[in-house]
Design a protein around this motif. Structure first.
Motif, PDB file in Angstrom:
ATOM      1  N   ASP A 191       2.496  -2.928  -7.086  1.00 15.55           N
ATOM      2  CA  ASP A 191       3.209  -3.033  -8.561  1.00 15.55           C
ATOM      3  C   ASP A 191       4.311  -2.563  -7.988  1.00 15.55           C
ATOM      4  OD1 ASP A 191       0.837  -4.204  -9.828  1.00 15.55           O
ATOM      5  OD2 ASP A 191       0.658  -2.057 -10.961  1.00 15.55           O
ATOM      6  N   LEU A 192       4.507  -2.149  -7.033  1.00 11.28           N
ATOM      7  CA  LEU A 192       6.092  -0.996  -7.118  1.00 11.28           C
ATOM      8  C   LEU A 192       6.744  -2.568  -5.927  1.00 11.28           C
ATOM      9  CD1 LEU A 192       5.268   2.438  -6.324  1.00 11.28           C
ATOM     10  CD2 LEU A 192       6.546   1.314  -7.913  1.00 11.28           C
ATOM     11  N   LEU A 193       5.699  -3.153  -5.087  1.00  9.44           N
ATOM     12  CA  LEU A 193       6.975  -4.012  -4.611  1.00  9.44           C
ATOM     13  C   LEU A 193       7.173  -5.216  -5.060  1.00  9.44           C
ATOM     14  CD1 LEU A 193       4.492  -4.308  -1.710  1.00  9.44           C
ATOM     15  CD2 LEU A 193       7.047  -4.038  -1.566  1.00  9.44           C
ATOM     16  N   TYR A 194       6.580  -6.041  -5.728  1.00  5.52           N
ATOM     17  CA  TYR A 194       6.462  -6.986  -6.836  1.00  5.52           C
ATOM     18  C   TYR A 194       7.331  -6.892  -7.975  1.00  5.52           C
ATOM     19  CZ  TYR A 194       2.049  -8.770  -5.073  1.00  5.52           C
ATOM     20  OH  TYR A 194       0.917  -9.483  -4.489  1.00  5.52           O
ATOM     21  N   SER A 195       8.471  -5.498  -8.357  1.00  6.07           N
ATOM     22  CA  SER A 195       8.918  -4.885  -9.425  1.00  6.07           C
ATOM     23  C   SER A 195      10.360  -5.060  -8.620  1.00  6.07           C
ATOM     24  CB  SER A 195       8.538  -3.943  -9.752  1.00  6.07           C
ATOM     25  OG  SER A 195       9.114  -2.454  -9.065  1.00  6.07           O
ATOM     26  N   LEU A 196      10.273  -5.437  -7.619  1.00  5.02           N
ATOM     27  CA  LEU A 196      11.756  -5.332  -6.707  1.00  5.02           C
ATOM     28  C   LEU A 196      12.470  -6.469  -7.312  1.00  5.02           C
ATOM     29  CD1 LEU A 196      10.526  -3.636  -3.119  1.00  5.02           C
ATOM     30  CD2 LEU A 196      11.886  -2.531  -5.362  1.00  5.02           C
ATOM     31  N   ARG A 228      15.381  -1.336   1.186  1.00  2.00           N
ATOM     32  CA  ARG A 228      14.385   0.445   1.741  1.00  2.00           C
ATOM     33  C   ARG A 228      13.947   0.571   1.389  1.00  2.00           C
ATOM     34  NH1 ARG A 228      20.357   3.335   2.212  1.00  2.00           N
ATOM     35  NH2 ARG A 228      21.383   2.526   3.983  1.00  2.00           N
ATOM     36  N   LEU A 229      13.397   0.408  -0.210  1.00  2.00           N
ATOM     37  CA  LEU A 229      12.651   0.506  -0.776  1.00  2.00           C
ATOM     38  C   LEU A 229      11.710  -0.237  -0.430  1.00  2.00           C
ATOM     39  CD1 LEU A 229      13.926   0.998  -3.984  1.00  2.00           C
ATOM     40  CD2 LEU A 229      12.363   2.482  -3.156  1.00  2.00           C
ATOM     41  N   TYR A 279       5.884   0.674   4.325  1.00  2.00           N
ATOM     42  CA  TYR A 279       4.646   1.532   5.478  1.00  2.00           C
ATOM     43  C   TYR A 279       3.474   2.288   4.854  1.00  2.00           C
ATOM     44  CZ  TYR A 279       4.513   6.428   6.407  1.00  2.00           C
ATOM     45  OH  TYR A 279       3.663   7.292   7.841  1.00  2.00           O
ATOM     46  N   ILE A 280       3.201   2.942   3.312  1.00  3.77           N
ATOM     47  CA  ILE A 280       2.929   3.181   2.713  1.00  3.77           C
ATOM     48  C   ILE A 280       1.608   2.128   3.023  1.00  3.77           C
ATOM     49  CG2 ILE A 280       2.159   4.419   0.462  1.00  3.77           C
ATOM     50  CD1 ILE A 280       5.066   5.382   0.016  1.00  3.77           C
ATOM     51  N   GLY A 281       1.846   0.829   2.084  1.00  7.96           N
ATOM     52  CA  GLY A 281       0.828   0.114   1.875  1.00  7.96           C
ATOM     53  C   GLY A 281      -0.216   0.058   3.699  1.00  7.96           C
ATOM     54  N   ASN A 282       0.706   0.384   4.116  1.00  7.28           N
ATOM     55  CA  ASN A 282       0.056  -0.324   5.891  1.00  7.28           C
ATOM     56  C   ASN A 282      -1.074   1.347   5.976  1.00  7.28           C
ATOM     57  OD1 ASN A 282      -0.261  -1.160   8.620  1.00  7.28           O
ATOM     58  ND2 ASN A 282       1.122   0.789   9.422  1.00  7.28           N
ATOM     59  N   GLU A 308       2.327   8.047  -6.398  1.00  3.86           N
ATOM     60  CA  GLU A 308       2.407   8.925  -8.050  1.00  3.86           C
ATOM     61  C   GLU A 308       3.779   9.023  -8.242  1.00  3.86           C
ATOM     62  OE1 GLU A 308       0.557   8.122 -10.536  1.00  3.86           O
ATOM     63  OE2 GLU A 308      -0.806   7.482 -10.477  1.00  3.86           O
ATOM     64  N   LYS A 309       4.339  10.195  -7.247  1.00  6.46           N
ATOM     65  CA  LYS A 309       5.662  10.369  -7.242  1.00  6.46           C
ATOM     66  C   LYS A 309       7.025   9.207  -7.607  1.00  6.46           C
ATOM     67  CE  LYS A 309       5.354  14.972  -5.508  1.00  6.46           C
ATOM     68  NZ  LYS A 309       5.228  15.857  -4.065  1.00  6.46           N
ATOM     69  N   LEU A 310       6.373   7.863  -6.423  1.00  7.67           N
ATOM     70  CA  LEU A 310       7.330   7.224  -6.799  1.00  7.67           C
ATOM     71  C   LEU A 310       7.341   6.092  -8.096  1.00  7.67           C
ATOM     72  CD1 LEU A 310       6.796   5.829  -3.016  1.00  7.67           C
ATOM     73  CD2 LEU A 310       8.455   6.168  -3.987  1.00  7.67           C
ATOM     74  N   LYS A 311       6.017   6.094  -8.825  1.00  7.82           N
ATOM     75  CA  LYS A 311       5.679   5.066  -9.302  1.00  7.82           C
ATOM     76  C   LYS A 311       6.307   6.249 -11.180  1.00  7.82           C
ATOM     77  CE  LYS A 311       1.971   4.275 -12.623  1.00  7.82           C
ATOM     78  NZ  LYS A 311       0.243   4.427 -12.816  1.00  7.82           N
ATOM     79  N   GLN A 312       6.147   7.657 -10.917  1.00  5.96           N
ATOM     80  CA  GLN A 312       6.945   8.441 -12.577  1.00  5.96           C
ATOM     81  C   GLN A 312       8.436   8.803 -12.073  1.00  5.96           C
ATOM     82  OE1 GLN A 312       5.266  11.971 -11.585  1.00  5.96           O
ATOM     83  NE2 GLN A 312       3.360  12.003 -11.895  1.00  5.96           N
TER      84      GLN A 312
END
Length: 70
Positions: free
Chosen positions: A16-21, A32-33, A39-42, A64-68
């Motif tokens: 979801d975060l990737l698609y929102s970029l 960078r994001l 990296y996190i996905g890997n 969760e911190k990134l999402k918040q």
């Protein structure tokens, strides 16, 4: 249940975060994001193979911190 559900939930948040970029208008922060999310996905894939619950929990906390923050 358990580890699989936690991994699936964390993976969903990362995608979801990737698609929102906004690569077209997002500026220099977007690549960078994208690299961070990649990296996190890997790492989630590695955790899935190794079955490391502690690392999975750590990754989920980071996600969760990134999402918040967004």
């Amino acid at each position: 249940g358990g580890r699989r559900a936690l991994k699936k939930d964390a993976s969903g948040i990362v995608f979801d975060l990737l698609y929102s970029l906004d690569f077209k208008n997002g500026g220099e922060l977007v690549p960078r994001l994208a690299a961070l999310y990649g990296y996190i996905g890997n790492e989630l894939l590695n955790v899935g193979r190794a079955g490391d619950r502690v690392q999975l929990g750590h990754l989920r906390d980071m996600i969760e911190k990134l999402k918040q923050s967004w």
